[in-house]
Design an enzyme around this catalytic site. Structure first.
Site, PDB file in Angstrom:
ATOM      1  N   ASP A 104      43.213  33.308  43.666  1.00  0.00           N
ATOM      2  CA  ASP A 104      42.258  32.930  42.410  1.00  0.00           C
ATOM      3  C   ASP A 104      41.405  33.750  42.214  1.00  0.00           C
ATOM      4  O   ASP A 104      40.928  34.754  42.847  1.00  0.00           O
ATOM      5  CB  ASP A 104      41.852  31.399  42.966  1.00  0.00           C
ATOM      6  CG  ASP A 104      41.025  31.859  44.089  1.00  0.00           C
ATOM      7  OD1 ASP A 104      41.271  32.482  44.925  1.00  0.00           O
ATOM      8  OD2 ASP A 104      39.844  31.117  44.201  1.00  0.00           O
ATOM      9  N   GLU A 198      40.125  30.245  47.132  1.00  0.00           N
ATOM     10  CA  GLU A 198      39.098  30.882  47.958  1.00  0.00           C
ATOM     11  C   GLU A 198      37.869  30.898  47.108  1.00  0.00           C
ATOM     12  O   GLU A 198      36.635  30.608  47.680  1.00  0.00           O
ATOM     13  CB  GLU A 198      39.411  32.413  48.133  1.00  0.00           C
ATOM     14  CG  GLU A 198      38.713  32.974  49.488  1.00  0.00           C
ATOM     15  CD  GLU A 198      37.196  33.625  48.931  1.00  0.00           C
ATOM     16  OE1 GLU A 198      36.622  34.228  49.679  1.00  0.00           O
ATOM     17  OE2 GLU A 198      37.388  34.006  47.440  1.00  0.00           O
TER      18      GLU A 198
HETATM   19 ZN   LIG Z   1      37.307  37.552  47.154  1.00  0.00          ZN
END
Ligand SMILES: [Zn+2]
Length: 447
Positions: A104, A198
């Site tokens: 992401d 993340e």
């Molecule tokens: Zn990163």
């Protein structure tokens, strides 16, 4: 030898394939979304995950698959001279080593319609991007100043690039594809995982450690060439809610208690010297990051950070005391304070197995780079994974100015990251590292 800024001929050989992968990956919008209701938080991450499964299989990692939460996992089995030098008994075989990057991109800058632009042989001047007048000024970016002669990749000025962390994804795919194509190169079994979400702090949440099966791992999610990070912030998040008494302003005399004004007083009472903009190095901070307010209710979201647990607690105590003192002056107002642990400094989980960081430093040196060991003023997937039982320091990617439209990456440094992974595989076949986890309980026996 003229290597055009490359750290090795290996890095130079890996660069074209890596750049081509990065260009392909950044085109897919994988921006994650806060307050998610599913994992991954956005559909684009699944699209990239499926693409990566196909590429890993094509490279020879036949078990590559994406699970129902969007985590991509794959195995490259041990090869090279491993079996010849070390008898393959259970205790002395090198452990499987994990390689992790996140798919992401940050929700903090636009992530759709990313177009990578390669500025060949950077001349040291300003780089003016085609849109929005976005400019990369080397005066303000000392890291860029040091990359004269490099090939610099940027976006077009109105989006982030997504090198955070697609440079890490590209480095891992490039390295394992190279190792798979060169079975003579020594390597332990490598386990690859690409994580979703993340950037919203959820990359480790549904990470299946038992299925991953490696006793240690590396995130490839740092920045400057040579970085190896084994310390992150410890992190708390506080949600402060002030309830006032809302009355029509025309009839408010002596009755109205304005929650918004109280909330603003709390923010204003926090010390200026304890902010992210006024601190650096190992100093922590209190950072009010969101403020919502009406006369009846005010909500302040604040993040609190420090490398040291005691100092972290004292910052949180200061935040609490400040809110309590402000609200105590108005007996009809009411205060709520919710504190949530976000992640912890990984250092204490890495110290018991010093080989993990030492192997990365050895690999970086093999690539001809002096390791830079610096604490991260932030967290990574590795902060929570380390806490969950998978010691996971962080290695550089070659990208900079993350989460902004000025994000850029050096092709030479990204290639150095891929080459470092190839070296790291070799390092882990050496007896002094291969035995690091001897006698330690594997994760799967604890399940
Ligand atoms: Zn990163």
């Amino acid at each position: 030898m003229d290597r055009d800024g490359y750290t090795s001929t290996l890095a130079k050989d890996l660069a074209p394939g890596l750049l081509e992968r990065l260009e392909r990956y950044v085109r897919i919008d994988t921006q994650s979304r806060r307050d998610r209701t599913s994992c991954p938080s956005t559909e684009g991450q699944l699209e990239l995950g499926r693409l990566l499964v196909g590429e890993l299989r094509m490279a020879g990692l036949a078990d590559a698959a994406i699970d129902e939460n969007g985590y991509v996992m794959a195995t490259l089995t041990a090869g090279g001279s491993v079996g010849a030098e070390i008898p393959p008994s259970k205790d002395t075989r090198p452990p499987a080593i994990g390689l992790i990057a996140h798919m992401d991109t940050s929700p903090d800058a636009p992530g759709r319609g990313v177009e990578a632009i390669v500025h060949r042989s950077y001349d040291g001047g300003k780089i003016v991007l085609p849109r929005e007048g976005t400019t990369l000024d080397p005066e303000a970016m000392p890291e860029l100043q040091a990359k004269v002669g490099h090939d610099i990749v940027t976006a077009s000025g109105d989006t982030l690039l997504g090198a955070d962390d697609k440079a890490g994804v590209a480095a891992i795919v490039t390295a394992v594809a190279h190792l798979a194509a060169h079975p003579e190169l020594p390597r332990p079994t490598l386990r690859v995982c690409f994580t979703p979400d993340e950037e919203i702090g959820e990359g480790a949440t549904l990470f299946d450690l038992v299925r991953f099966g490696a006793p240690c791992a590396y995130t490839i999610d740092g920045a400057e060439l040579g970085e190896i990070q084994d310390e992150t912030f410890s992190a708390l998040e506080a949600m402060i809610t002030v309830h006032g008494v809302d009355v029509h302003p025309g009839q408010a005399t002596g009755k109205l208690v304005n929650a918004l004004r109280l909330g603003a007083r709390i923010v204003a009472a926090l010390p200026d010297e304890l902010t992210p903009e006024a601190t650096s190095g190992r100093e922590g901070f209190i950072h009010p990051s969101e403020f919502y307010g009406t006369a009846s209710v005010a909500r302040i979201r604040a993040i609190v950070r420090d490398f040291d647990e005691d100092r972290l607690e004292s910052h949180m105590a200061l935040l609490r005391r400040t809110a309590e003192e402000v609200v105590a002056k108005e007996p009809r107002a009411r205060l709520e304070l919710d504190v949530k642990r976000q992640y912890s400094n990984m250092r204490r989980y890495l110290e018991p197995v010093p080989e993990v960081v030492a192997a990365a430093e050895a690999a970086i040196r093999m690539e001809g780079i002096e390791p830079l060991r610096e604490p991260i003023r932030g967290g990574t997937d590795g902060s929570r994974l380390s806490e969950m039982g998978l010691p996971t320091p962080n290695i550089f990617t070659g990208g900079h100015e993350y989460h902004s439209v000025r994000e850029w990456a050096s092709v030479q440094d990204m290639a150095a990251a891929a080459a470092t992974i190839v070296r790291l595989a070799e390092v882990w076949t050496r007896p002094e590292y291969a035995h690091a986890f001897r006698g330690r309980e594997p994760l799967d026996s604890r399940a």
